[in-house]
Design a protein around this motif. Structure first.
Motif, short mmCIF file in Angstrom:
data_model
loop_
_atom_site.label_atom_id
_atom_site.label_comp_id
_atom_site.label_asym_id
_atom_site.label_seq_id
_atom_site.Cartn_x
_atom_site.Cartn_y
_atom_site.Cartn_z
N LYS A 174 -13.06 -8.20 -13.54
CA LYS A 174 -13.46 -6.85 -13.18
C LYS A 174 -13.58 -6.70 -11.66
O LYS A 174 -13.17 -5.70 -11.09
CB LYS A 174 -14.80 -6.49 -13.81
N LYS A 175 -14.14 -7.73 -11.02
CA LYS A 175 -14.33 -7.67 -9.58
C LYS A 175 -12.98 -7.59 -8.86
O LYS A 175 -12.80 -6.81 -7.92
CB LYS A 175 -15.12 -8.90 -9.11
N THR A 176 -12.01 -8.38 -9.30
CA THR A 176 -10.68 -8.37 -8.71
C THR A 176 -10.02 -7.02 -8.90
O THR A 176 -9.38 -6.49 -7.99
CB THR A 176 -9.82 -9.49 -9.33
N LEU A 177 -10.17 -6.46 -10.08
CA LEU A 177 -9.58 -5.15 -10.37
C LEU A 177 -10.21 -4.07 -9.49
O LEU A 177 -9.51 -3.21 -8.95
CB LEU A 177 -9.76 -4.81 -11.85
N LEU A 178 -11.53 -4.11 -9.30
CA LEU A 178 -12.20 -3.12 -8.46
C LEU A 178 -11.77 -3.26 -7.00
O LEU A 178 -11.56 -2.25 -6.31
CB LEU A 178 -13.72 -3.27 -8.58
N ILE A 179 -11.62 -4.47 -6.53
CA ILE A 179 -11.16 -4.69 -5.15
C ILE A 179 -9.75 -4.16 -4.97
O ILE A 179 -9.44 -3.47 -4.00
CB ILE A 179 -11.26 -6.17 -4.77
N ALA A 180 -8.87 -4.46 -5.93
CA ALA A 180 -7.49 -3.99 -5.85
C ALA A 180 -7.43 -2.46 -5.89
O ALA A 180 -6.68 -1.84 -5.13
CB ALA A 180 -6.67 -4.57 -6.99
N LEU A 181 -8.25 -1.86 -6.73
CA LEU A 181 -8.28 -0.40 -6.83
C LEU A 181 -8.80 0.20 -5.53
O LEU A 181 -8.26 1.19 -5.02
CB LEU A 181 -9.16 0.04 -8.00
#
Length: 67
Positions: free
Chosen positions: A2-9
């Motif tokens: 989730k953290k990686t996805l939020l950073i990418a977004l």
């Protein structure tokens, strides 16, 4: 995950803003007390009034095109 996805977004959303950033315009400023004229991006204080501009360069020689 989730953290990686939020950073990418966040990067994807911030990218266009960063890529479209431009430097602040320059202006001629006129001293109310001495009549001196200087070129600056920011106001110089209460004793100064914006004379003309905006310009693209720090010498206030290249005007910005009108939009």
């Amino acid at each position: 995950m989730k953290k990686t996805l939020l950073i990418a977004l966040g990067l994807a959303l911030a990218g266009p803003v960063v890529l479209n950033a431009a430097p602040a315009p320059w202006y001629h400023w006129h001293s109310k007390s001495t009549g001196a004229i200087v070129c600056s991006q920011t106001p110089l204080g209460e004793g100064w009034a914006r004379a003309d501009g905006p310009y693209r360069d720090a010498r206030c020689e290249k005007p910005l095109p009108a939009k």
